[in-house]
Design a protein around this motif. Structure first.
Motif, PDB file in Angstrom:
ATOM      1  N   THR A  22      11.097  24.939 -37.412  1.00  0.00           N
ATOM      2  CA  THR A  22      11.682  26.068 -37.999  1.00  0.00           C
ATOM      3  C   THR A  22      12.738  27.124 -37.345  1.00  0.00           C
ATOM      4  N   TYR A  23      12.002  27.568 -36.164  1.00  0.00           N
ATOM      5  CA  TYR A  23      12.858  28.617 -35.231  1.00  0.00           C
ATOM      6  C   TYR A  23      13.554  28.046 -33.993  1.00  0.00           C
ATOM      7  N   ASN A  71       3.815  25.618 -48.203  1.00  0.00           N
ATOM      8  CA  ASN A  71       5.128  26.116 -47.261  1.00  0.00           C
ATOM      9  C   ASN A  71       4.949  27.035 -46.265  1.00  0.00           C
ATOM     10  N   HIS A  77      14.952  27.654 -41.753  1.00  0.00           N
ATOM     11  CA  HIS A  77      15.399  26.965 -40.498  1.00  0.00           C
ATOM     12  C   HIS A  77      16.301  28.274 -40.051  1.00  0.00           C
ATOM     13  N   ASN A  95       6.967  28.419 -42.002  1.00  0.00           N
ATOM     14  CA  ASN A  95       7.859  28.395 -43.334  1.00  0.00           C
ATOM     15  C   ASN A  95       8.699  27.190 -43.186  1.00  0.00           C
ATOM     16  N   LEU A  96       8.300  26.208 -43.846  1.00  0.00           N
ATOM     17  CA  LEU A  96       8.608  24.753 -43.741  1.00  0.00           C
ATOM     18  C   LEU A  96      10.081  24.796 -44.354  1.00  0.00           C
ATOM     19  N   LYS A  97      10.349  25.530 -45.380  1.00  0.00           N
ATOM     20  CA  LYS A  97      11.776  25.755 -46.090  1.00  0.00           C
ATOM     21  C   LYS A  97      12.671  26.553 -45.387  1.00  0.00           C
ATOM     22  N   THR A 117       5.902  22.556 -36.465  1.00  0.00           N
ATOM     23  CA  THR A 117       6.662  22.809 -37.825  1.00  0.00           C
ATOM     24  C   THR A 117       7.245  24.413 -37.201  1.00  0.00           C
ATOM     25  N   ARG A 118       6.801  25.137 -36.525  1.00  0.00           N
ATOM     26  CA  ARG A 118       7.299  26.385 -35.958  1.00  0.00           C
ATOM     27  C   ARG A 118       8.432  26.193 -35.210  1.00  0.00           C
TER      28      ARG A 118
END
Length: 218
Positions: free
Chosen positions: A175-176, A12, A121, A117-119, A171-172
């Motif tokens: 997430t953001y 994660n 959002h 932090n893949l979990k 992924t960042r």
């Protein structure tokens, strides 16, 4: 010959573990995962960017022990040359190595401000101006590569070590809630749609542990 092993930490939170895992997957090398718990001291140092000597991920194969992500990439390029982790063209190989080195050693504000932090959002996330400068540089790198290669990956039709190295940045942005222009959005979507990324993210969502330091507070 003993089967290769790859030691990783949190799926994660760990950008470096994701890079090492994708590189090994891209190479086609058959390997077993060894997962270090996020509360292990060395794993936490790696995830929280506190260690100057990162020992995770660590690849063990055919008598070799390789723990730096760029070293893993170069080792796999030698061990599994048919995978094409570097472009065929000499000039493109130099370019690929350069942008991999840049993400390996730079972008510290981006890493600290937008931790993997893949979990998570966080729509509407406020991005610090210094982090935006790092984001702008990533965008410039991606534009240059995609305009030269035609995509869908940074160096054309084939995935290279550069795509593995920049995957955690993708992924960042997800997430953001970082907005991307169409060309860059298409690249990010291509990375997120890879079967390997889907496998990694599914496993990340099953991780029970949370690291409070990496959970965004408003």
């Amino acid at each position: 010959m003993a089967k290769a092993t790859l030691t990783i930490s949190s799926k994660n939170y760990s950008s470096w573990s994701l890079r090492g895992w994708l590189l090994t997957k891209f190479s086609g090398l058959d390997f077993d995962e060894i997962v270090t718990a996020p509360d292990d001291a060395s794993a936490r140092a790696e995830i929280l960017l506190l260690s100057s000597s990162i020992l995770v991920p660590c690849l063990r194969h055919d008598g070799a022990t390789v723990w730096d992500t760029l070293a893993i990439a170069e080792y796999l390029n030698e061990a599994m040359p048919a995978a094409g982790l570097l472009p065929d063209d000499r000039v493109q190989r130099a370019h690929c190595r350069s942008i991999c080195g840049e993400i390996h050693s730079g972008f510290t504000t981006l890493r600290a401000s937008l931790p993997v932090n893949l979990k998570g959002h966080f729509p509407g996330f406020k991005i610090w101006s210094r982090a935006q400068a790092d984001i702008d540089r990533v965008w410039s790198i991606w534009r240059d590569c995609l305009e030269m290669s035609g995509g869908p990956f940074l160096f054309g039709e084939r995935r290279t070590m550069a795509d593995a190295m920049y995957a955690p940045v993708v992924t960042r942005f997800v997430t953001y809630d970082v907005k991307l222009e169409p060309q860059l959005k298409a690249y990010a979507d291509t990375i997120m749609a890879m079967p390997e990324m889907k496998e990694w993210i599914a496993a990340a969502r099953e991780e029970p542990a949370e690291i409070e330091e990496l959970e965004v507070e408003y």
